[in-house]
Each structure stands twice: as C-alpha cells, then as structure tokens.
Design a protein around this motif. Structure first.
Motif, PDB file in Angstrom:
ATOM      1  N   LYS A 188       0.831  -1.204   0.000  1.00 53.89           N
ATOM      2  CA  LYS A 188       0.000   0.000   0.000  1.00 53.89           C
ATOM      3  C   LYS A 188       0.868   1.259   0.000  1.00 53.89           C
ATOM      4  O   LYS A 188       0.638   2.183  -0.797  1.00 53.89           O
ATOM      5  CB  LYS A 188      -0.919   0.011   1.231  1.00 53.89           C
ATOM      6  N   MET A 189       1.863   1.312   0.874  1.00 59.77           N
ATOM      7  CA  MET A 189       2.698   2.506   0.968  1.00 59.77           C
ATOM      8  C   MET A 189       3.530   2.698  -0.297  1.00 59.77           C
ATOM      9  O   MET A 189       3.804   3.830  -0.702  1.00 59.77           O
ATOM     10  CB  MET A 189       3.592   2.423   2.205  1.00 59.77           C
ATOM     11  N   ALA A 190       3.910   1.603  -0.953  1.00 60.72           N
ATOM     12  CA  ALA A 190       4.625   1.724  -2.221  1.00 60.72           C
ATOM     13  C   ALA A 190       3.730   2.349  -3.278  1.00 60.72           C
ATOM     14  O   ALA A 190       4.181   3.169  -4.095  1.00 60.72           O
ATOM     15  CB  ALA A 190       5.110   0.353  -2.682  1.00 60.72           C
ATOM     16  N   ALA A 191       2.438   1.978  -3.267  1.00 62.48           N
ATOM     17  CA  ALA A 191       1.492   2.585  -4.209  1.00 62.48           C
ATOM     18  C   ALA A 191       1.309   4.066  -3.912  1.00 62.48           C
ATOM     19  O   ALA A 191       1.260   4.900  -4.826  1.00 62.48           O
ATOM     20  CB  ALA A 191       0.152   1.857  -4.148  1.00 62.48           C
ATOM     21  N   VAL A 192       1.218   4.419  -2.641  1.00 61.80           N
ATOM     22  CA  VAL A 192       1.075   5.826  -2.252  1.00 61.80           C
ATOM     23  C   VAL A 192       2.299   6.621  -2.705  1.00 61.80           C
ATOM     24  O   VAL A 192       2.178   7.738  -3.239  1.00 61.80           O
ATOM     25  CB  VAL A 192       0.878   5.943  -0.730  1.00 61.80           C
ATOM     26  N   ARG A 193       3.487   6.060  -2.535  1.00 63.95           N
ATOM     27  CA  ARG A 193       4.713   6.777  -2.895  1.00 63.95           C
ATOM     28  C   ARG A 193       4.891   6.926  -4.403  1.00 63.95           C
ATOM     29  O   ARG A 193       5.734   7.716  -4.842  1.00 63.95           O
ATOM     30  CB  ARG A 193       5.924   6.072  -2.277  1.00 63.95           C
ATOM     31  N   CYS A 194       4.105   6.196  -5.182  1.00 64.24           N
ATOM     32  CA  CYS A 194       4.119   6.422  -6.632  1.00 64.24           C
ATOM     33  C   CYS A 194       3.714   7.857  -6.967  1.00 64.24           C
ATOM     34  O   CYS A 194       4.125   8.395  -7.994  1.00 64.24           O
ATOM     35  CB  CYS A 194       3.186   5.446  -7.342  1.00 64.24           C
ATOM     36  N   TYR A 195       2.926   8.477  -6.097  1.00 65.92           N
ATOM     37  CA  TYR A 195       2.470   9.856  -6.312  1.00 65.92           C
ATOM     38  C   TYR A 195       3.491  10.829  -5.723  1.00 65.92           C
ATOM     39  O   TYR A 195       3.175  11.641  -4.841  1.00 65.92           O
ATOM     40  CB  TYR A 195       1.088  10.059  -5.687  1.00 65.92           C
ATOM     41  N   ALA A 196       4.693  10.757  -6.220  1.00 72.58           N
ATOM     42  CA  ALA A 196       5.777  11.579  -5.671  1.00 72.58           C
ATOM     43  C   ALA A 196       5.474  13.069  -5.777  1.00 72.58           C
ATOM     44  O   ALA A 196       5.840  13.852  -4.900  1.00 72.58           O
ATOM     45  CB  ALA A 196       7.087  11.252  -6.389  1.00 72.58           C
ATOM     46  N   SER A 197       4.797  13.479  -6.853  1.00 72.51           N
ATOM     47  CA  SER A 197       4.493  14.899  -7.016  1.00 72.51           C
ATOM     48  C   SER A 197       3.571  15.410  -5.914  1.00 72.51           C
ATOM     49  O   SER A 197       3.531  16.615  -5.640  1.00 72.51           O
ATOM     50  CB  SER A 197       3.846  15.151  -8.378  1.00 72.51           C
ATOM     51  N   GLN A 198       2.842  14.499  -5.273  1.00 72.13           N
ATOM     52  CA  GLN A 198       1.877  14.899  -4.264  1.00 72.13           C
ATOM     53  C   GLN A 198       2.369  14.660  -2.834  1.00 72.13           C
ATOM     54  O   GLN A 198       2.123  15.487  -1.955  1.00 72.13           O
ATOM     55  CB  GLN A 198       0.558  14.130  -4.473  1.00 72.13           C
TER      56      GLN A 198
END
Length: 268
Positions: A188-198
């Motif tokens: 889950k946290m890896a998916a969240v970190r995909c949004y680096a711009s945010q």
C-alpha cells in the motif's frame, strides 16, 4: 450462484475523487483482495488538475504506476472537473444528453458495466468538498443503478452490488469493522509513494496537506491505530450504513479470529 443472484464482474470496485485518494485510504484492502485472487478496480472521478503540485500528465503516469503496484484489473477516470464535483450536475440537460453526460448517469453506467460485488465509497463527512460530493454522487448512482427506467448510454441491465462500504478519509468515523492489511501494508505505501508529485515533502513550491513532512507518518499512525483496535499491526476502517447479517456467526468468528485489541473505542 442462485437463479436470483446477479452475475458479477469485478469483486471490488473503489471510487475516488482524485487519483491517490483510494491508495491513501483503502489501498491496503485493494492490495489484499488482489493478493487473494479477486479482481479489483478503481474509478477516479477527476484528474486532479487543480492540485497545487504536479500536472495532469504527471498524475496520470503516477496513477498508472500505482495501479500496477496494487495489481488492479481495471482503472478508469471519468474526467469530471476537479473542484466542481456536483451530484446534481447535468440534470437540466435534455434526457438524451443527460443519459450520456450527467455525472450520476456516467457512474450508473460504470456500475452496470463492471458489476462489482463490493463497492468502496468515500465517507460522507470529509475535509475536501469534492470528497463529500463524491460520497453523495456515488451513493445516488448506487440507488439509480438498480432502477430499470433510469437510462444510460450505452445501455446495460439494472444492477445492485452485494455490499457497499464507506471508507473514512481525513475525518474519523466509528468503523463497522477494521480490515487487517498488515500483510500488504508495505505494498500500500509503495502505491502511495508512486504519487511523488503529491506526497513528497519539498522545500520549494506551495505547501499542501498531503505533501507536508508529517503526511505519510500520519497515515502510518492512522493505520497502526486502527490495527491496534483488532490486535494487528495495520488496519483500515470501513463503515456500513445498514446492519450486517450473519448466517453462521460461529464460522464467521472462526475465520476472523483476532487477538484482543490494544485500544478500545470510546463508549457510545
């Protein structure tokens, strides 16, 4: 499957106001369902084009990466205007146009086409106006999806999902249950970190809540808090609007046996 039971498509479909909302608040459940072999999907209502950071193109690439991490079967974006999600938009249009373009009819079309068993919807009380509007809009669409004379284009048969779960975001809500997402929390946290711009804290650029230095730490603390309520490391809360029925409570609690909670909810 009984003769009266509808034919389902996806097992789980989550609706989010903006790309990254679902990952932040119910990404663990989606990752867990995919790991168990269930078909999962996300429908984002907007492209997040009014975000203070990044661009729609950057957000689209981040969304594609996050979808791969979660193992989604389906990801769609309705392209509704960011900041202007409106449950009543389009109803002044002629009926033929309304069946194609009104936001509620577009979501009805998605529900009837994808036919999910379980639908995840933002909780009704939230900080961002688009989040509250999404909750109302999808809730209305869930009702009309079962109404035979509610027309959409293209046309699909009426449909009712097996169950609807509401996921709290920034506001706390008393959960009907907490899903154990310990085994997939890193995913889950890896998916969240995909949004680096945010989500990456940056010295330059405008300050944002999701991009603040404590944002991901707070998300981790939130998941640990709810996990502690069922005696596990990480959990996600979900709310049902109706009473949940069980045919066999013994079998249910055998299959869902958790340690004693480390924290208890406030008395009602």
């Amino acid at each position: 499957m009984s003769a009266a039971e509808p034919a389902y498509g996806l097992e789980v479909l989550a609706f989010g106001p903006h790309p990254d909302d679902v990952e932040l608040f119910c990404g663990g459940l989606l990752a867990q369902m995919a790991r168990l072999g269930h078909r999962t999907g996300i429908v984002d209502l907007t492209r997040g084009e009014k975000s203070s950071r990044g661009t729609p193109e950057t957000r689209a690439a981040e969304t594609e990466a996050a979808s791969r991490v979660l193992g989604l079967t389906v990801r769609e974006n309705l392209g509704l205007p960011d900041g202007w999600v409106d449950p009543w938009a389009g109803f002044e249009a002629p009926e033929a146009e309304r069946a194609r373009t009104a936001p509620v009819t577009r979501i009805v079309e998605v529900l009837r086409r994808l036919r999910p068993e379980l639908v995840l919807v933002p909780w009704q009380q939230e900080r961002h106006p688009d989040h509250e509007a999404t909750s109302e809009l999808v809730t209305r669409a869930l009702f009309f999806a079962s109404v035979r004379k509610f027309e959409t284009a293209p046309v699909h048969p009426p449909f009712t999902p097996r169950q609807v779960l509401y996921y709290p975001m920034r506001h706390l809500a008393e959960p009907s249950f907490v899903a154990d997402v310990t085994a997939v929390h890193g995913q889950k946290m890896a998916a969240v970190r995909c949004y680096a711009s945010q989500v990456e804290a940056r010295a330059e650029g405008p300050p944002t809540l999701v991009g603040s230095p404590l944002s991901l730490t707070s998300l981790e603390a939130r998941d640990r808090f709810y996990g502690a309520q069922i005696g596990v490391a990480h959990g996600e809360p979900y709310v049902l609007r109706e009473t949940l029925g069980l045919v066999d409570p013994v079998e249910h609690f055998r299959r869902n046996s958790f340690a004693r909670p480390l924290f208890f909810p406030a008395p009602r």
